[in-house]
Design a protein around this motif. Structure first.
Motif, PDB file in Angstrom:
ATOM      1  N   TYR A 112       0.937  -1.198   0.014  1.00 14.36           N
ATOM      2  CA  TYR A 112      -0.081   0.014  -0.087  1.00 14.36           C
ATOM      3  C   TYR A 112       0.877   1.310   0.179  1.00 14.36           C
ATOM      4  CZ  TYR A 112      -3.657   2.938   0.983  1.00 14.36           C
ATOM      5  OH  TYR A 112      -4.772   4.055   0.927  1.00 14.36           O
ATOM      6  N   GLU A 113       1.203   1.706  -1.326  1.00 13.61           N
ATOM      7  CA  GLU A 113       2.345   2.431  -1.354  1.00 13.61           C
ATOM      8  C   GLU A 113       1.498   3.556  -2.082  1.00 13.61           C
ATOM      9  OE1 GLU A 113       6.543   2.123  -1.796  1.00 13.61           O
ATOM     10  OE2 GLU A 113       5.881   0.413  -3.155  1.00 13.61           O
ATOM     11  N   ARG A 114       2.245   5.115  -2.021  1.00 14.43           N
ATOM     12  CA  ARG A 114       1.459   6.251  -2.712  1.00 14.43           C
ATOM     13  C   ARG A 114       1.770   5.872  -4.069  1.00 14.43           C
ATOM     14  NH1 ARG A 114       3.443  10.945  -4.060  1.00 14.43           N
ATOM     15  NH2 ARG A 114       5.435  10.513  -2.779  1.00 14.43           N
ATOM     16  N   ARG A 119       5.707   3.182  -9.618  1.00 13.32           N
ATOM     17  CA  ARG A 119       5.147   2.744  -8.301  1.00 13.32           C
ATOM     18  C   ARG A 119       3.787   2.227  -8.145  1.00 13.32           C
ATOM     19  NH1 ARG A 119       7.487   5.841  -3.208  1.00 13.32           N
ATOM     20  NH2 ARG A 119       5.847   7.037  -3.390  1.00 13.32           N
ATOM     21  N   PHE A 120       3.690   0.954  -7.857  1.00 12.95           N
ATOM     22  CA  PHE A 120       2.355   0.341  -8.039  1.00 12.95           C
ATOM     23  C   PHE A 120       1.927  -0.368  -6.626  1.00 12.95           C
ATOM     24  CE2 PHE A 120       4.147   0.192 -12.162  1.00 12.95           C
ATOM     25  CZ  PHE A 120       3.392   1.231 -12.775  1.00 12.95           C
ATOM     26  N   ARG A 121       0.811  -0.703  -6.518  1.00 16.20           N
ATOM     27  CA  ARG A 121       0.231  -1.390  -5.317  1.00 16.20           C
ATOM     28  C   ARG A 121       0.093  -2.882  -5.378  1.00 16.20           C
ATOM     29  NH1 ARG A 121      -4.351   3.025  -2.943  1.00 16.20           N
ATOM     30  NH2 ARG A 121      -2.512   4.458  -2.071  1.00 16.20           N
ATOM     31  N   VAL A 253      20.930   2.029   1.735  1.00 15.97           N
ATOM     32  CA  VAL A 253      20.225   1.036   2.842  1.00 15.97           C
ATOM     33  C   VAL A 253      18.960   0.491   1.827  1.00 15.97           C
ATOM     34  CG1 VAL A 253      19.669   1.137   5.114  1.00 15.97           C
ATOM     35  CG2 VAL A 253      20.375   3.368   3.894  1.00 15.97           C
ATOM     36  N   ARG A 254      18.555  -0.657   2.275  1.00 13.58           N
ATOM     37  CA  ARG A 254      17.370  -0.784   1.671  1.00 13.58           C
ATOM     38  C   ARG A 254      16.146  -1.041   2.539  1.00 13.58           C
ATOM     39  NH1 ARG A 254      16.938  -3.111  -2.806  1.00 13.58           N
ATOM     40  NH2 ARG A 254      16.099  -5.083  -1.947  1.00 13.58           N
ATOM     41  N   GLY A 255      14.857  -1.232   2.060  1.00  6.69           N
ATOM     42  CA  GLY A 255      13.856  -1.137   2.829  1.00  6.69           C
ATOM     43  C   GLY A 255      13.549  -2.146   3.593  1.00  6.69           C
TER      44      GLY A 255
HETATM   45  P1  AMP Z   1      12.345  -4.363  -2.943  1.00  8.48           P
HETATM   46  O1  AMP Z   1      11.532  -5.526  -2.362  1.00  8.48           O
HETATM   47  O2  AMP Z   1      11.733  -3.301  -2.020  1.00  8.48           O
HETATM   48  O3  AMP Z   1      13.957  -4.492  -2.765  1.00  8.48           O
HETATM   49  O4  AMP Z   1      12.168  -4.224  -4.432  1.00  8.48           O
HETATM   50  C1  AMP Z   1      12.860  -4.960  -5.340  1.00  8.48           C
HETATM   51  C2  AMP Z   1      12.492  -4.330  -6.821  1.00  8.48           C
HETATM   52  O5  AMP Z   1      10.873  -4.285  -6.799  1.00  8.48           O
HETATM   53  C3  AMP Z   1      12.611  -2.654  -6.667  1.00  8.48           C
HETATM   54  O6  AMP Z   1      13.763  -2.555  -7.314  1.00  8.48           O
HETATM   55  C4  AMP Z   1      11.601  -2.573  -8.069  1.00  8.48           C
HETATM   56  O7  AMP Z   1      11.998  -2.397  -9.163  1.00  8.48           O
HETATM   57  C5  AMP Z   1      10.498  -3.279  -7.509  1.00  8.48           C
HETATM   58  N1  AMP Z   1       9.518  -2.716  -6.801  1.00  8.48           N
HETATM   59  C6  AMP Z   1       9.405  -2.441  -5.390  1.00  8.48           C
HETATM   60  N2  AMP Z   1       8.387  -2.043  -5.213  1.00  8.48           N
HETATM   61  C7  AMP Z   1       7.588  -1.671  -6.271  1.00  8.48           C
HETATM   62  C8  AMP Z   1       6.240  -0.913  -6.429  1.00  8.48           C
HETATM   63  N3  AMP Z   1       5.455  -0.505  -5.458  1.00  8.48           N
HETATM   64  N4  AMP Z   1       5.859  -0.631  -7.703  1.00  8.48           N
HETATM   65  C9  AMP Z   1       6.612  -1.536  -8.651  1.00  8.48           C
HETATM   66  N5  AMP Z   1       7.878  -1.947  -8.370  1.00  8.48           N
HETATM   67  C10 AMP Z   1       8.424  -2.016  -7.388  1.00  8.48           C
END
Ligand code: AMP
Length: 417
Positions: A112-114, A119-121, A253-255
């Motif tokens: 649930y992101e903006r 950037r998608f949900r 840093v990563r999320g």
């Molecule tokens: P993460 O799991 O946050 O490390 O994300 C890995 C990859 O997934 C990111 O580098 C993006 O390419 C893709 N990604 C993460 N969140 C989103 C999102 N909300 N919408 C589209 N792609 C995403």
């Protein structure tokens, strides 16, 4: 009228062909490297993500799609892939066999992101995980397979950012050092809270007034313990040997909370704010967090949606759909029955074939034949039927010939060879 929920989109042809091709290309190098396919449920126990991803992360604290099922269990649509894969590895004792356990997965994730461009949900990732060893050569393999996946998907305008986040030996001491530094910095209340909860995330703050105060902040890469430093040295040596180029990114840093040691992100310069096309790293503490044995691991997730956007930004030609080879145009009931069977036989022979439906007239049906991209149109009218032939028209040259109806399928097969 209903529309797709906010932050989601429908994948429609012909763009959907590109999606399938890109998703396959991204994992093609990993499949050559011995990674096996795993598919885990799209929802898991909420506690798995809370524990595995980390309560203090944005993903868990703000972005999860959590619901109670009719049995009163709290479930969450997966916001990322690694926790579910690790859960499956532990549940099925896959680590009892030869190590590393190498797995790949692909599928939707939900946060649930903006919503904004890129950037998608609901978005799709491909993942690989290599579980069971802390061998730095494996880290380099994993990183190189992402690099290879992006190239196989047609991209070249991307960069690899790399760092080491240390481990349970050196990170706590560094965290304390960073907290001490950050407590003296002028920050808003929310960020102060973050300093206490998850100080490394503050380094990632995008606001210039915050960044300006962080220029002297201590960096993990400068406070690695001897083991982590040696591990990171080997990773870089192997990457150089594999011909992969990177940039040191000591503020990366990563999320997600579970990363240790090797950590990386791939960014694409044609994408604007949401430039990360993939990322990952080592997560040696995850298994024990989930109640499993001490089982190191390293992996990545690549964003399929963003790779599609990056291809567009680079001007990579669109993937062509499977081209129709034969388009049948029946004129009348009897011809429809005949050509329906011919089209079926062509498809069984492995050829792409289609036909005009709905009793359309010659003109409209020929338009459909042209639009299908078919090499040949097969027209069957009453006079042809009486003569036992079909008219086969080469749509590239306009040439037409009568072909014996009884040998139509084999003749078309020969003509298409
Ligand atoms: P993460 O799991 O946050 O490390 O994300 C890995 C990859 O997934 C990111 O580098 C993006 O390419 C893709 N990604 C993460 N969140 C989103 C999102 N909300 N919408 C589209 N792609 C995403």
């Amino acid at each position: 009228m209903f529309t797709a929920p906010k932050g989601t989109y429908d994948l429609l042809p012909p763009a959907s062909e590109e999606f399938l091709a890109v998703r396959a290309a991204l994992v093609a190098p990993a499949r050559l490297a011995g990674y096996g396919y795993i598919e885990t449920p799209i929802f898991e126990d909420t506690a798995l993500f809370a524990r595995g991803v980390g309560e203090s992360t944005d993903v868990v604290s703000k972005e999860m799609y959590t619901f109670d099922d009719k049995g009163g269990r709290s479930l969450t649509l997966r916001p990322e892939g690694t926790a579910g894969v690790m859960r499956a590895v532990l549940e099925h004792h896959l680590y009892a066999g030869p190590l590393p356990v190498k797995l790949w997965a692909a599928g939707p994730n939900f946060r649930y992101e903006r919503p904004q461009a890129g950037r998608f949900r609901h978005f799709t990732q491909v993942d690989i995980e290599a579980i069971g060893l802390d061998d730095p050569t494996l880290d380099a393999e994993v990183v190189a397979l992402a690099d290879g996946g992006f190239r196989a998907a047609g991209l070249s305008g991307f960069r690899l950012l790399l760092t080491s986040l240390g481990d349970a030996t050196c990170r706590p001491a560094y965290r304390k050092l960073l907290q001490e530094y950050l407590r003296d910095v002028d920050l808003d209340e929310d960020t102060r809270r973050r300093v206490e909860l998850n100080p490394l995330r503050v380094l990632d703050d995008k606001r210039p007034q915050v960044q300006a105060q962080l220029t002297e902040a201590p960096l993990m890469a400068e406070h690695l313990c001897a083991d982590c430093a040696a591990h990171y040295d080997v990773v870089r040596e192997r990457l150089a040997g594999l011909g992969v180029r990177w940039a040191e990114a000591p503020r990366l840093v990563r999320g997600l909370d579970y990363y240790t040691r090797t950590t990386f992100e791939f960014v694409h310069d044609g994408l604007g704010a949401q430039s990360a096309i993939g990322g990952g790293g080592r997560y040696d503490g995850l298994s024990t967090l989930l109640g499993g044995p001490d089982l190191p691991g390293v992996g990545w997730a690549l964003g399929v949606d963003r790779v599609l956007l990056a291809r567009r930004a680079e001007g990579v030609p669109a993937v062509e759909s499977t081209r129709c080879a034969v388009f049948a145009v029946p004129l009348g009931e009897v011809a429809t029955a005949r050509l329906s069977a011919v089209v079926g036989a062509l498809r069984r022979a492995g050829l792409a074939a289609d036909m005009a439906y709905g009793g359309r007239g010659l003109k409209g049906a020929m338009k459909s034949a042209d639009r299908s991209g078919a090499t040949y149109a097969v027209v069957l009218g009453e006079r042809d039927l009486a003569a036992g032939v079909a008219q086969v028209k080469d749509l590239r040259t306009g040439e037409q010939q009568a072909v014996d109806l009884d040998s139509l399928v084999t003749t078309l097969q020969e003509m298409l060879q």
